[in-house]
Write a protein that holds these residues in place. Structure first.
Motif, PDB file in Angstrom:
ATOM      1  N   GLU A 215       0.816  -1.209   0.000  1.00 12.16           N
ATOM      2  CA  GLU A 215       0.000   0.000   0.000  1.00 12.16           C
ATOM      3  C   GLU A 215       0.851   1.261   0.000  1.00 12.16           C
ATOM      4  O   GLU A 215       0.319   2.382   0.062  1.00 12.16           O
ATOM      5  CB  GLU A 215      -0.917   0.006   1.224  1.00 12.16           C
ATOM      6  N   GLY A 216       2.168   1.103  -0.040  1.00 11.10           N
ATOM      7  CA  GLY A 216       3.039   2.266  -0.096  1.00 11.10           C
ATOM      8  C   GLY A 216       3.640   2.679   1.228  1.00 11.10           C
ATOM      9  O   GLY A 216       4.159   3.796   1.342  1.00 11.10           O
ATOM     10  N   ASN A 245       2.883   8.576  -1.103  1.00 11.06           N
ATOM     11  CA  ASN A 245       1.631   8.935  -1.774  1.00 11.06           C
ATOM     12  C   ASN A 245       1.807   9.035  -3.280  1.00 11.06           C
ATOM     13  O   ASN A 245       0.834   9.215  -4.006  1.00 11.06           O
ATOM     14  CB  ASN A 245       1.098  10.254  -1.212  1.00 11.06           C
ATOM     15  N   GLY A 246       3.057   8.897  -3.724  1.00 11.61           N
ATOM     16  CA  GLY A 246       3.376   8.823  -5.142  1.00 11.61           C
ATOM     17  C   GLY A 246       4.258   7.615  -5.363  1.00 11.61           C
ATOM     18  O   GLY A 246       4.095   6.579  -4.711  1.00 11.61           O
ATOM     19  N   ALA A 247       5.215   7.746  -6.256  1.00 14.73           N
ATOM     20  CA  ALA A 247       6.155   6.657  -6.487  1.00 14.73           C
ATOM     21  C   ALA A 247       7.075   6.510  -5.280  1.00 14.73           C
ATOM     22  O   ALA A 247       7.418   7.504  -4.627  1.00 14.73           O
ATOM     23  CB  ALA A 247       6.980   6.936  -7.741  1.00 14.73           C
ATOM     24  N   PRO A 248       7.469   5.282  -4.926  1.00 13.26           N
ATOM     25  CA  PRO A 248       8.414   5.097  -3.828  1.00 13.26           C
ATOM     26  C   PRO A 248       9.671   5.931  -4.041  1.00 13.26           C
ATOM     27  O   PRO A 248      10.268   5.920  -5.123  1.00 13.26           O
ATOM     28  CB  PRO A 248       8.727   3.597  -3.887  1.00 13.26           C
ATOM     29  N   GLY A 249      10.034   6.688  -3.046  1.00 15.78           N
ATOM     30  CA  GLY A 249      11.179   7.568  -3.135  1.00 15.78           C
ATOM     31  C   GLY A 249      10.842   8.993  -3.514  1.00 15.78           C
ATOM     32  O   GLY A 249      11.712   9.866  -3.476  1.00 15.78           O
ATOM     33  N   ASP A 250       9.595   9.245  -3.877  1.00 15.69           N
ATOM     34  CA  ASP A 250       9.163  10.601  -4.235  1.00 15.69           C
ATOM     35  C   ASP A 250       8.919  11.396  -2.949  1.00 15.69           C
ATOM     36  O   ASP A 250       7.849  11.330  -2.347  1.00 15.69           O
ATOM     37  CB  ASP A 250       7.889  10.535  -5.081  1.00 15.69           C
ATOM     38  N   MET A 251       9.925  12.162  -2.512  1.00 13.47           N
ATOM     39  CA  MET A 251       9.851  12.888  -1.260  1.00 13.47           C
ATOM     40  C   MET A 251       8.828  14.020  -1.281  1.00 13.47           C
ATOM     41  O   MET A 251       8.338  14.447  -0.247  1.00 13.47           O
ATOM     42  CB  MET A 251      11.228  13.454  -0.900  1.00 13.47           C
ATOM     43  N   GLU A 252       8.505  14.506  -2.464  1.00 16.35           N
ATOM     44  CA  GLU A 252       7.578  15.646  -2.572  1.00 16.35           C
ATOM     45  C   GLU A 252       6.177  15.262  -2.087  1.00 16.35           C
ATOM     46  O   GLU A 252       5.470  16.068  -1.481  1.00 16.35           O
ATOM     47  CB  GLU A 252       7.500  16.104  -4.033  1.00 16.35           C
ATOM     48  N   LYS A 253       5.784  14.012  -2.331  1.00 12.85           N
ATOM     49  CA  LYS A 253       4.435  13.584  -1.975  1.00 12.85           C
ATOM     50  C   LYS A 253       4.395  12.716  -0.706  1.00 12.85           C
ATOM     51  O   LYS A 253       3.316  12.371  -0.237  1.00 12.85           O
ATOM     52  CB  LYS A 253       3.811  12.797  -3.130  1.00 12.85           C
TER      53      LYS A 253
END
Length: 375
Positions: A215-216, A245-253
């Motif tokens: 689930e992320g 909340n986005g792609a794994p590793g996407d710190m912005e989300k």
């Protein structure tokens, strides 16, 4: 930030308690309180502090070399069990006079045993538990063995030996005890419980082995160092996790979150889930005895939070790092200690400093436990 659906307000023990008179020669007349703060400092001394006056009552010399400073008070508050000698031995002190009434050495000439912080006492005070991490000593190498829960009878007194042992997982540190089920809480990669009579183990809360990764969610980093919560009969395990909340590793989300697993040590009721945004480092969480939605945290700051609303209410900057935190049963004072030689005393409402207790040496990683003396 939304709270995890799995988190509900913990069921806590009542905070009202009749003031207890001290019996016999027990504690001196100047210590007319039923709650005592216990901690250990280098080079190796157990300190007993009167929480009514915040004055040091006595200091007990602990045999052996300083270990982690682990302390476990007996249920009646009269005995303090101290882990010593580089995490290998346990010594029990009568806190009224520093007399040693219990001792045990876990290592032998052929086997070295370390208990990494782990120590707990049964609800009736009759048994002491450690998780032993043994290695066989060969002439030219060490051979790692299976960790085990060791059970000691406190009535055996000096030079006690284990009466039962059971295999357990690796990486277990912080222990607790559930009175309703007579189980020892094992704080490790996951939170488990073991029946100390039969050795049967069950999982209470999955952390590093949870099934939320698809689930992320990032498997949490749980902090398993200090045992606190006796002011309300609670075992608490904080953890940190990330929700992609986005792609794994996407710190912005991503959401960076604090979570916690809490266990009522009387009933065994458990709650677990995410509670607050990760805004700064906290070493330990402590529940307000008058409101289970309010928790306090300590490290470089002392902070106050509402976990039902997911909000930070107050933050008080500290003069240096403090590893540990504890509180009186009525919620009237917060103690922040560990790391250095001072314990800082604070008002729970404002978080303002209202006192200080200076000790003879630094506490380092030591526990800071509350002993409640009973009739």
């Amino acid at each position: 930030m939304k709270l995890s659906k799995s988190f509900k307000p913990a069921r806590l023990l009542g905070t009202a308690m009749t003031s207890l008179a001290l019996l016999g020669t027990g504690l001196s007349a100047q210590a007319a309180t039923d709650e005592y703060l216990l901690t250990v400092t280098r080079p190796n001394q157990l300190h007993v502090i009167d929480t009514k006056t915040d004055k040091l009552l006595r200091s007990c010399d602990v045999p052996g070399t300083f270990g982690n400073g682990g302390v476990a008070p007996s249920p009646d508050g009269k005995i303090a069990y101290v882990m010593t000698n580089k995490w290998e031995d346990v010594v029990g002190f009568d806190i009224s006079n520093c007399k040693i009434v219990f001792s045990m050495s876990q290592s032998t000439p052929k086997e070295q045993v370390k208990s990494i912080i782990s120590m707990a006492i049964s609800a009736d005070g009759k048994e002491l538990y450690t998780v032993q991490n043994p290695v066989t000593l060969h002439k030219d190498h060490f051979e790692t063995q299976q960790p085990r829960l060791a059970v000691y009878n406190t009535a055996d007194g000096m030079d006690a030996k284990p009466v039962r042992t059971f295999p357990v997982d690796r990486r277990i540190t912080k222990l607790g005890y559930i009175e309703a089920t007579n189980e020892v809480i094992l704080g490790g990669g996951d939170v488990k419980a073991i029946n100390a009579k039969t050795g049967k183990i069950r999982t209470l809360a999955k952390l590093q082995n949870w099934d939320r990764s698809p689930e992320g969610w990032v498997p949490p980093d749980a902090f398993q160092m200090h045992t606190i919560g006796e002011h309300i009969g609670e075992y608490i395990m904080p953890y940190f996790t990330i929700k992609w909340n986005g792609a794994p590793g996407d710190m912005e989300k991503a959401e960076f979150l604090w979570g916690m697993t809490r266990i009522d040590t009387k009933t065994g009721e458990l709650t677990s889930g995410e509670v607050l945004p990760f805004e700064f480092i906290v070493f330990n969480w402590l529940t307000d005895p008058n409101d289970s939605d309010i928790v306090y945290g300590a490290f470089n700051t002392l902070s106050k939070h509402n976990i039902k609303e997911g909000k930070t209410l107050k933050v008080h900057n500290m003069p240096h790092t403090y590893y540990n935190i504890n509180m009186l049963q009525d919620g009237s004072k917060i103690y922040v200690g560990g790391t250095s030689s001072d314990i800082s005393v604070h008002d729970p409402e404002t978080l303002e400093k209202i006192g200080s207790i200076q000790l003879s040496g630094d506490m380092s990683t030591s526990d800071m436990r509350i002993a409640k003396v009973q009739r």
